[in-house]
Write an enzyme that holds these catalytic residues in place. Structure first.
Site: not given
Ligand code: 0WK
Ligand code: BGC
Length: 970
Positions: A588, A652, A706
């Protein structure tokens, strides 16, 4: 001293009462007709409430030529339960109360449906039918095997059998029938059970069946409260039985005790089954099992496979449960007052169980003859029969007999019109019985269709013998009329089906038990005992310490990375900021405007861009060029050209930071492998890409993980938020550590946010005992084998894969899909983690599970869907508990750091798994409560993602002047 009377005398098999010459059963067994000739094991007659193929009528001989009643539903037939219009108005008047209109029948259907639904509820309403759970949780799937003894207590006799089930082959049966004399049926209960036990032992002796231990199924056709397959407490006798000392007792135990008193054979009463259940389980149409058992014999009753979640008395409401309706008791509280006739009241008053089983007394063959007799008496009194003459026999109770014979037997010299009138009376009684039976069958089918949320229901119904064609035709056509969206296919079988059904109930119970044991064994390694949860917590606390200390940092699997974020926002942050959020499901770009709360606080606009796998796994420069393209697109859309806003970059992945705006990528995770990035400062990589684009400038103020962005974003609303948690594609956490403990950063005052990178917890082997062979398989095929091992037990990128590995093994062990090959399950990624959320969602879960499997081309039975759901639950529970154990370690660390007896802290959370899985967050929270009882942990879900947090970090940096602008002219 047992009397001769109680000695079991085996009967000639199957010589039913009444000689074949005289079609005795005309009125008697309303629906049924035993054809003694057909001894073949399994005669299946199939009739369905599908469209009427051809109207059937009774052979004229029975009813006289001209005035045959119109079959139900035929054109012009208004009165549904239509009666022939006998020329004699008196007959018309006497029989009128038995003819029920469609409105009346729909009303009975409606009341029956309401009574059924009330019966399933814990708080029963005024009018209910018992709706008793039977603990039969599955219909046969054709793999049932084994040899079982079966004891079938019936209206007038006892049948003892030995059934050899051989999977799809026909069951081999040996049997004996022992008459049960009236005094035994109405005498002491103990005597009846001794008689049954004696008959059993005699059967084994006579047939020289080897003295091994026998599993026995007991078919007990009376109203019982069942609390397990082997425990049934008798509620009330009916159908001519009234033994003392049995009501309220467990009939399985009574029989077991009687068998022990015989002390001659080792027999275990394994299941006690109602006759409707035995009927349902004994019938099938090809491979399609029956899901409804229907009995219309001496009495009437039914059972069906209900969605267990609607049976409120059940603790475990997963899957399905066969429910014994005991609909014979319908109307005992007055629900049928508007259709009961004086004749019915008379029959009830003369019955052994006055006021009870009112519905049964309108349908069961035990009562129809009596109703007909009372009608004939009435007709005789009205001089509409036999010139008004009656005889003492006609005035007293008689059994079922043919008109001619009937009247002659009653000392009457019937004229033809008399015989015709008797036939009309019988037809009226039977037709009403069939119509009323249809109202209850229609009510039950409608209930099933509604509970399964199906537009159309198509089920096989196992009736316990042949129905008389007229009864069956009336029953099926009326059922179709009352429940047009339901198709019931009657699968009749000679009475072996019931006995076979009892053996099948036992075999299915053994199959399910064996399966359950094997499945539990296979899943055991995925279950975390409380001790194991404490161990994980302790191991992480140890790793955290090692990660923070310089001398042990390198060995620690959790790298405890300083983030240079020293403070959480205090609300005074102001200005416009750009933010990037890379590393989750979506990339994003955000514009974050920080204003005073009065001026609206924070407002954000953002755009989601995808990072195609080939970009995430291609050259690093390509990845950063792609990021820059997205920024360009965003700036254009937001009209930001010419403005260089301070930028916060949520990245992240594990980065070693030496300052807020510098982050050396340690290693990629989560499916990213872009080359040329690891070991590099990703802020620099971004700046290089901007330079390559040479169209605008970027002022990168901060790079944040993140978890940090999430903590900051939530911290803006809750200053107590000092922990950031992500459980999404990956998993990780950060928290505010005392700077004195962060040996990598000089200084001892204040705090600094530490990015734990707990995803790598256990990469040094400290968690190996918790890794199962399923986890090893997932790790082996991952992009980074041996890395991020804790993450691979918890996060969204991997849970689906763990489930897939378990399902593959269950298929190999023939515990799932009956071992049918499932090529679909061999495909990595075919079972994404979002399937777990769908399958574990409450409410319609099983249908969701079946739908998910269906889409994978896997035809799943209810048991298969249940098992897949169980695997999902076990895998997600473990993930939630591991995450909770880790978070408890963090909370305890903070409490310990601050030397507090009690800590209150808020955790800012984000990530699709935590947010979207129906139970994951509870698993985490419960485990934190369990392992960190001295911490009050509040979970605050981040609404705006960590992009806002990154902007806040940049804003704090700008506010405290920590940021030196790298841009020319700044
Ligand atoms: C939303 C956050 C972002 C994070 C994500 C983790 O804005 O920084 O990395 O959540 O959740 P995912 O999209 O991997 O389920
Ligand atoms: C990364 C982290 C991150 C997490 C959640 C992991 O795979 O090593 O830096 O915070 O994923 O997104």
């Amino acid at each position: 001293m047992s009397s001769r009377q109680d000695e079991p005398v085996p009967q000639e098999p199957h010589k039913e009462a009444g000689s074949p010459a005289c079609p005795a059963q005309w009125v008697g067994a309303a629906g049924t007709a035993q054809d003694p000739q057909s001894r073949s094991r399994h005669v299946t007659e199939v009739v369905s409430t599908g469209p009427v193929r051809h109207p059937r009528t009774l052979p004229a001989t029975c009813l006289g030529p001209a005035r045959l009643p119109q079959p139900v539903g035929a054109p012009g037939g208004s009165q549904l339960c239509s009666l022939p219009d006998p020329r004699c108005p008196q007959v018309q008047r006497v029989l009128q109360p038995l003819s029920l209109s469609l409105q009346q029948l729909s009303r009975v259907q409606h009341h029956m449906l309401a009574a059924m639904e009330a019966g399933l509820r814990l708080r029963k309403g005024a009018h209910t039918v018992p709706m008793l759970p039977t603990y039969v949780r599955s219909t046969p799937d054709g793999t049932e095997r084994g040899s079982f003894l079966v004891l079938e207590l019936r209206e007038r006799d006892l049948r003892v059998l030995r059934a050899e089930l051989g999977g799809s082959q026909e069951a081999q049966l040996k049997d004996r029938i022992f008459a049960v004399p009236q005094d035994l049926r109405e005498g002491k209960g103990e005597k009846l059970f001794d008689f049954m036990a004696k008959s059993l032992c005699q059967f084994l002796d006579d047939l020289h069946i080897p003295a091994t231990s026998h599993q026995l199924g007991f078919c007990f056709p009376f109203t019982c409260i069942t609390t397990g397959l082997e425990t049934s407490k008798l509620q009330s006798w009916s159908k001519g039985y009234s033994c003392s000392g049995v009501v309220g007792r467990d009939v399985g135990q009574l029989l077991q005790a009687a068998i022990q008193r015989q002390a001659s054979h080792d027999i275990n009463v394994m299941v006690v089954v109602n006759d409707t259940v035995a009927t349902m389980m004994g019938c099938r149409l090809g491979t399609k099992p029956c899901e409804v058992g229907l009995i219309v014999g001496a009495g009437t009753n039914s059972c069906f496979m209900e969605e267990a979640r609607y049976v409120e008395s059940l603790d475990d409401n997963e899957g399905r449960m066969c429910v014994n309706t005991e609909w014979g008791t319908f109307g005992d509280t007055g629900a049928m007052a508007d259709i009961l006739t004086t004749y019915d009241e008379h029959v009830d008053a003369g019955s052994l169980n006055k006021g009870k089983h009112r519905f049964e007394k309108l349908i069961g063959s035990l009562y129809l003859g009596e109703i007909a007799r009372l009608l004939l008496v009435q007709l005789a009194q009205d001089k509409a029969l036999h010139a008004g003459g009656t005889t003492p026999q006609l005035r007293t109770q008689v059994g079922a007999v043919p008109p001619q014979c009937l009247l002659q037997k009653l000392g009457l010299q019937p004229s033809d019109p008399d015989c015709f009138t008797v036939q009309q009376v019988c037809l009226a009684v039977v037709t009403r019985a069939a119509c009323l039976c249809a109202t209850s069958l229609a009510a039950m089918l409608t209930h099933m269709r509604k509970n399964r949320e199906l537009p159309q229901l198509d089920v096989c119904v196992g009736p316990a013998a042949f129905f008389r064609p007229r009864f069956r035709q009336t029953l099926l056509e009326m059922t179709k009329k009352l429940a047009p969206e339901c198709t019931a296919t009657l699968v009749s079988a000679v009475d072996d089906s019931r006995a076979q059904g009892v053996a099948v109930v036992a075999a299915v119970a053994l199959r399910l038990e064996a399966q359950r044991r094997e499945v539990d064994q296979l899943l055991q390694p995925l279950r975390l005992a409380p001790r194991a949860r404490q161990q994980v917590q302790a191991l992480l606390q140890c790793e955290m310490e090692r990660g923070l200390r310089q001398e042990t940092h390198a060995q620690a699997s959790t790298r405890m990375l300083p983030t240079y974020v020293r403070a959480t926002p205090d609300g005074s942050e102001r200005g416009d900021f750009l933010a990037l959020d890379l590393g989750g499901t979506n990339f994003r770009v955000l514009l974050v405007k920080l204003r005073s709360r009065e001026a609206g606080g924070i407002c954000m606009v953002s755009e989601i861009y995808s990072i195609p796998p080939e970009v995430a796994q291609g050259p690093g420069s390509q990845l950063f060029d792609h990021i820059v393209e997205c920024i360009v697109d965003f700036q254009t859309k937001q009209g930001l050209w010419g403005r260089t806003l301070p930028l916060g970059f949520t990245f992240s992945f594990p980065c070693q930071q030496k300052s807020l705006d510098q982050g050396i990528l340690l290693n990629w995770t989560k499916g990213f492998t872009a080359s040329g990035c690891e070991g590099k400062d990703v802020v620099e990589l971004l700046r290089e890409a901007v330079r390559r684009k040479n169209q605008f400038d970027l002022d990168v103020v901060a790079i944040v993980n993140d978890t940090v962005g999430t903590m900051m974003s939530c911290g803006y609303d809750d200053p107590n938020c000092e922990v950031g948690l992500i459980v999404g594609t990956g998993t990780n956490a950060c928290y505010m550590e005392e700077l004195r403990n962060v040996e990598a950063v000089p200084g001892a005052e204040g705090r600094m946010c530490i990015n734990m990178e707990w995803g790598a917890f256990g990469d040094n082997g400290c968690l190996d005992e918790f890794f199962t062979h399923f986890d090893a398989q997932v790790d082996r095929v991952s992009l980074n084998p041996g890395k991020q091992r804790f993450e691979k037990l918890i996060s969204g990128m991997y849970l689906g894969e763990i489930v897939r590995m378990v399902l593959v093994e269950l298929v190999e062990k023939e515990l799932l899909f009956q071992g049918r090959p499932c090529p679909a399950l061999q495909t990595p990624g075919i079972f994404p983690t979002k399937f777990l959320s769908t399958i574990e969602s409450d409410g319609l879960a099983l249908r969701q599970a079946s739908a998910v499997l269906q889409n994978l081309g896997l035809a799943a039975s209810v048991e298969d869907a249940l098992l897949v759901r169980k695997v999902c639950q076990v895998v997600s529970l473990r993930a939630g508990q591991l995450c909770g154990a880790a978070l408890a370690a963090v909370a305890e660390k903070i409490r310990d750091n601050r030397g507090l007896a009690q800590l209150a802290v808020t955790v800012g959370v984000d990530g699709t798994l935590y947010k979207l899985h129906p139970h994951f967050s509870q698993h985490v929270q419960q485990t934190v409560k369990e392992l960190a009882p001295r911490c009050t942990v509040t979970f605050l879900q981040s609404e705006d993602g960590s992009g806002k947090g990154a902007a806040l970090v940049a804003a704090v940096a700008c506010r405290i002047g920590a940021h030196v602008c790298h841009l020319p002219g700044h």
